[in-house]
Scaffold this motif. Structure first.
Motif, mmCIF file in Angstrom:
data_model
loop_
_atom_site.group_PDB
_atom_site.id
_atom_site.type_symbol
_atom_site.label_atom_id
_atom_site.label_comp_id
_atom_site.label_asym_id
_atom_site.label_seq_id
_atom_site.Cartn_x
_atom_site.Cartn_y
_atom_site.Cartn_z
ATOM 1 N N LEU A 418 33.608 44.454 45.984
ATOM 2 C CA LEU A 418 33.152 45.214 47.133
ATOM 3 C C LEU A 418 32.093 44.436 47.902
ATOM 4 C CD1 LEU A 418 32.845 48.755 45.510
ATOM 5 C CD2 LEU A 418 34.771 47.814 46.802
ATOM 6 N N HIS A 419 32.129 44.567 49.205
ATOM 7 C CA HIS A 419 31.153 43.906 50.075
ATOM 8 C C HIS A 419 31.174 42.385 49.911
ATOM 9 C CE1 HIS A 419 29.777 47.959 50.591
ATOM 10 N NE2 HIS A 419 29.298 48.043 49.365
ATOM 11 N N ALA A 420 32.338 41.822 49.619
ATOM 12 C CA ALA A 420 32.387 40.375 49.410
ATOM 13 C C ALA A 420 31.977 39.616 50.665
ATOM 14 C CB ALA A 420 33.789 39.957 48.972
ATOM 15 N N GLY A 421 32.514 40.018 51.792
ATOM 16 C CA GLY A 421 32.113 39.379 53.032
ATOM 17 C C GLY A 421 32.800 38.050 53.259
ATOM 18 N N GLY A 422 32.666 37.540 54.498
ATOM 19 C CA GLY A 422 33.322 36.304 54.872
ATOM 20 C C GLY A 422 32.755 35.066 54.229
ATOM 21 N N GLU A 423 31.517 35.134 53.699
ATOM 22 C CA GLU A 423 30.921 33.934 53.103
ATOM 23 C C GLU A 423 31.391 33.700 51.672
ATOM 24 O OE1 GLU A 423 27.540 36.768 53.472
ATOM 25 O OE2 GLU A 423 29.668 37.130 53.160
ATOM 26 N N VAL A 424 32.235 34.574 51.142
ATOM 27 C CA VAL A 424 32.745 34.431 49.780
ATOM 28 C C VAL A 424 34.107 33.748 49.813
ATOM 29 C CG1 VAL A 424 33.511 35.646 47.705
ATOM 30 C CG2 VAL A 424 31.491 36.437 48.947
ATOM 31 N N GLU A 425 34.244 32.658 49.066
ATOM 32 C CA GLU A 425 35.526 31.961 48.955
ATOM 33 C C GLU A 425 36.182 32.205 47.604
ATOM 34 O OE1 GLU A 425 37.426 27.443 49.355
ATOM 35 O OE2 GLU A 425 35.254 27.767 49.510
ATOM 36 N N TRP A 426 35.356 32.330 46.550
ATOM 37 C CA TRP A 426 35.889 32.475 45.204
ATOM 38 C C TRP A 426 35.307 33.716 44.529
ATOM 39 C CZ3 TRP A 426 39.727 29.456 43.299
ATOM 40 C CH2 TRP A 426 39.988 28.254 43.976
ATOM 41 N N ILE A 427 36.129 34.386 43.745
ATOM 42 C CA ILE A 427 35.701 35.514 42.930
ATOM 43 C C ILE A 427 35.683 35.066 41.466
ATOM 44 C CG2 ILE A 427 36.203 37.859 42.166
ATOM 45 C CD1 ILE A 427 35.442 37.676 45.092
ATOM 46 N N ALA A 428 34.545 35.228 40.808
ATOM 47 C CA ALA A 428 34.421 34.957 39.368
ATOM 48 C C ALA A 428 34.297 36.311 38.677
ATOM 49 C CB ALA A 428 33.208 34.082 39.085
ATOM 50 N N PRO A 429 35.401 36.861 38.174
ATOM 51 C CA PRO A 429 35.387 38.224 37.638
ATOM 52 C C PRO A 429 34.817 38.297 36.224
ATOM 53 C CG PRO A 429 37.566 37.302 37.417
ATOM 54 C CD PRO A 429 36.738 36.265 38.126
ATOM 55 N N GLY A 430 34.607 39.524 35.771
ATOM 56 C CA GLY A 430 34.127 39.725 34.416
ATOM 57 C C GLY A 430 35.180 39.421 33.381
ATOM 58 N N SER A 431 36.456 39.452 33.769
ATOM 59 C CA SER A 431 37.551 39.046 32.895
ATOM 60 C C SER A 431 38.663 38.507 33.772
ATOM 61 C CB SER A 431 38.051 40.226 32.058
ATOM 62 O OG SER A 431 38.533 41.271 32.887
ATOM 63 N N GLY A 432 39.436 37.621 33.226
ATOM 64 C CA GLY A 432 40.502 37.005 34.008
ATOM 65 C C GLY A 432 40.067 35.689 34.634
ATOM 66 N N PHE A 433 40.977 35.054 35.344
ATOM 67 C CA PHE A 433 40.725 33.762 35.968
ATOM 68 C C PHE A 433 40.001 33.936 37.296
ATOM 69 C CE2 PHE A 433 44.433 33.142 33.261
ATOM 70 C CZ PHE A 433 44.138 31.944 32.629
ATOM 71 N N ILE A 434 39.258 32.898 37.688
ATOM 72 C CA ILE A 434 38.683 32.913 39.031
ATOM 73 C C ILE A 434 39.809 32.823 40.053
ATOM 74 C CG2 ILE A 434 36.504 31.884 38.278
ATOM 75 C CD1 ILE A 434 37.455 29.262 39.572
ATOM 76 N N LEU A 435 39.578 33.356 41.229
ATOM 77 C CA LEU A 435 40.615 33.351 42.247
ATOM 78 C C LEU A 435 39.981 33.324 43.620
ATOM 79 C CD1 LEU A 435 42.042 36.946 42.603
ATOM 80 C CD2 LEU A 435 40.126 36.430 41.109
ATOM 81 N N ARG A 436 40.768 32.881 44.577
ATOM 82 C CA ARG A 436 40.301 32.836 45.963
ATOM 83 C C ARG A 436 40.165 34.249 46.505
ATOM 84 N NH1 ARG A 436 39.926 28.043 48.479
ATOM 85 N NH2 ARG A 436 41.000 26.259 47.537
ATOM 86 N N HIS A 437 39.113 34.445 47.285
ATOM 87 C CA HIS A 437 38.894 35.756 47.891
ATOM 88 C C HIS A 437 39.701 35.861 49.184
ATOM 89 C CE1 HIS A 437 37.118 39.329 49.469
ATOM 90 N NE2 HIS A 437 36.504 38.705 50.431
ATOM 91 N N ALA A 438 40.485 36.898 49.280
ATOM 92 C CA ALA A 438 41.241 37.154 50.500
ATOM 93 C C ALA A 438 40.342 37.904 51.470
ATOM 94 C CB ALA A 438 42.488 37.970 50.195
ATOM 95 N N ALA A 439 39.826 37.195 52.457
ATOM 96 C CA ALA A 439 38.885 37.814 53.399
ATOM 97 C C ALA A 439 39.576 38.854 54.257
ATOM 98 C CB ALA A 439 38.275 36.731 54.280
#
Length: 439
Positions: A418-439
């Protein structure tokens, strides 16, 4: 070392059988220096520089139209011509039209003449050109439909940028492997060929193509689908290691984006499976430690992240409490001095106690519960604190944005941000693989 990429063309032959659509597979000869030795493949090979000389002999398609279909500036017809040539060389099936625009029926020719024609064509494109000219034939490239585009993963000994075409097996012709490159042929339903019980040695691209072909009930349906495609994307798998050994990871798999980030050259050090105790260097500033599944319920997520910069001081985000199996791994995996202990969880007493329990491992670390909007300077790494959820509750979950790498640590499973915003390129979740953020 960067390996050269060779352009290639493959022709997938289809026919309607009594039980449904069938596909032709050739078994490659066993060769010590061939990464695909003994594999079951479709006819195909490298596009030759001389294939352009076949353009005047191509029927129903010019280079401009072929190039537009393949999405290249020019030379698109080279791929169609190469697919026809390679199919004749490897399988003995020739897509050529006579003066009445009918595909020629080679089975009616005397065997010695057919063998001589095939031998002549194997000498090169000039010989194939002369043979067609002598017979009054033109290459029936208009019978081919562009189907898919694959690029061999980085890190493989040989890499091919291959265009795949499909076509219906012409009447009046028989498949005859050349006995050198290909030694056996079979017609199988795509699902049967792809099934492990069949025991075929299949390259990743062949298996994936068979799985796609298995969704069609007839040649007409498959051809109609291919001709109606508005655009065909490039598929480039990536190599990664895991419990079953090194393998190609396809673009739709969960690990793909992470592999592309941490191992773009295909050295194989990335992983396609997240196992308990796995330590992954995501970048110079980020190291991830994966916990076991049974511990995940007692923490914001199954991952803990070390985040730091050139100062050599690190923050630890979402560590599991002291005494857990992961806490021992965390102490070993720490890349430097841990100065800050952080959590994405709401600030409950249980969450506070969990962080405080880590002081036995890092007695001089500060337990921080920053407010949304604050910025933490880690010395070469900057964490911006964000609120993960709206609401009036005093217990609010947090997120941390690593500004230098535009990576958001969410504490949540999967892509939730939530509230990732346009300045976020990657999501590092609490579980699972990192992934690109779909803006």
């Amino acid at each position: 070392m960067l390996r050269p990429i060779r352009v290639a063309a493959t022709l997938i032959l289809l026919r309607d059988g009594a039980q449904g659509m069938e596909v032709l597979l050739l078994r490659r000869a066993d060769k010590a220096d061939d990464q695909n030795s003994g594999a079951s493949v479709f006819p195909g090979g490298v596009v030759d520089t001389h294939d352009r000389s076949l353009h005047p002999m191509c029927n129903g398609l010019d280079d401009a139209a072929a190039s537009a279909r393949l999405g290249v500036a020019d030379g698109g017809l080279d791929y169609y011509a190469a697919a026809v040539r390679e199919c004749f060389e490897e399988a003995g099936v020739l897509f050529a039209s006579d003066a009445e625009d009918q595909v020629v029926e080679l089975d009616g020719l005397p065997p010695p003449q057919l063998e001589a024609m095939r031998h002549a064509a194997e000498q090169g494109t000039d010989a194939l050109l002369a043979m067609c000219d002598a017979q009054g034939w033109r290459l029936a490239v208009d019978r081919l439909a562009y189907f898919s585009h694959w690029l061999t993963p980085p890190g493989m000994p040989r890499r091919f940028d291959t265009r795949f075409f499909i076509a219906q097996m012409p009447a009046g012709q028989s498949v005859k492997p050349d006995g050198r490159e290909t030694v056996e042929h079979m017609w199988l339903k795509p699902a049967e060929a792809a099934h492990p019980a069949r025991g075929l040695k299949l390259m990743n691209v062949t298996r994936r193509t068979l799985e796609q072909l298995a969704t069609f009930g007839s040649v007409a349906d498959c051809m109609s689908h291919a001709r109606g495609l508005a655009g065909i994307p490039l598929n480039m798998p990536r190599l990664a290691d895991g419990p079953s050994g090194r393998r190609a990871v396809n673009m739709e798999e969960a690990a793909y984006e992470e592999i592309s980030r941490i191992d773009p050259d295909g050295t194989g050090h990335a992983r396609y499976a997240l196992e308990a105790g796995l330590v992954t260097q995501l970048s110079a500033r980020v190291r991830r430690v994966t916990g076991s599944a049974d511990e995940a319920a007692s923490a914001p997520g199954s991952h803990s992240y070390f985040v730091g910069g050139e100062s050599g001081h690190w923050a630890l985000i979402d560590p599991l409490p002291h005494g857990s199996a992961q806490s021992d791994v965390l102490r070993t995996a720490a890349p430097g001095r841990v100065r800050w202990l952080l959590s994405t969880a709401p600030r409950t007493q249980a969450a506070v106690d969990s962080l405080e329990s880590l002081r036995s491992s890092w007695p001089d670390a500060s337990v921080l519960w920053p407010e949304p909007g604050e910025t933490l300077d880690l010395g070469g790494a900057t964490l911006q604190v964000r609120l993960a959820a709206d609401g009036a509750s005093a217990f609010r979950a947090l997120q941390f944005l690593l500004a230098e790498e535009r990576t958001l640590f969410t504490g949540a499973a999967g892509a939730t941000a939530l509230h990732a915003g346009g300045e976020v390129e990657w999501i590092a979740p609490g579980s699972g693989f990192i992934l690109r953020h779909a803006a």
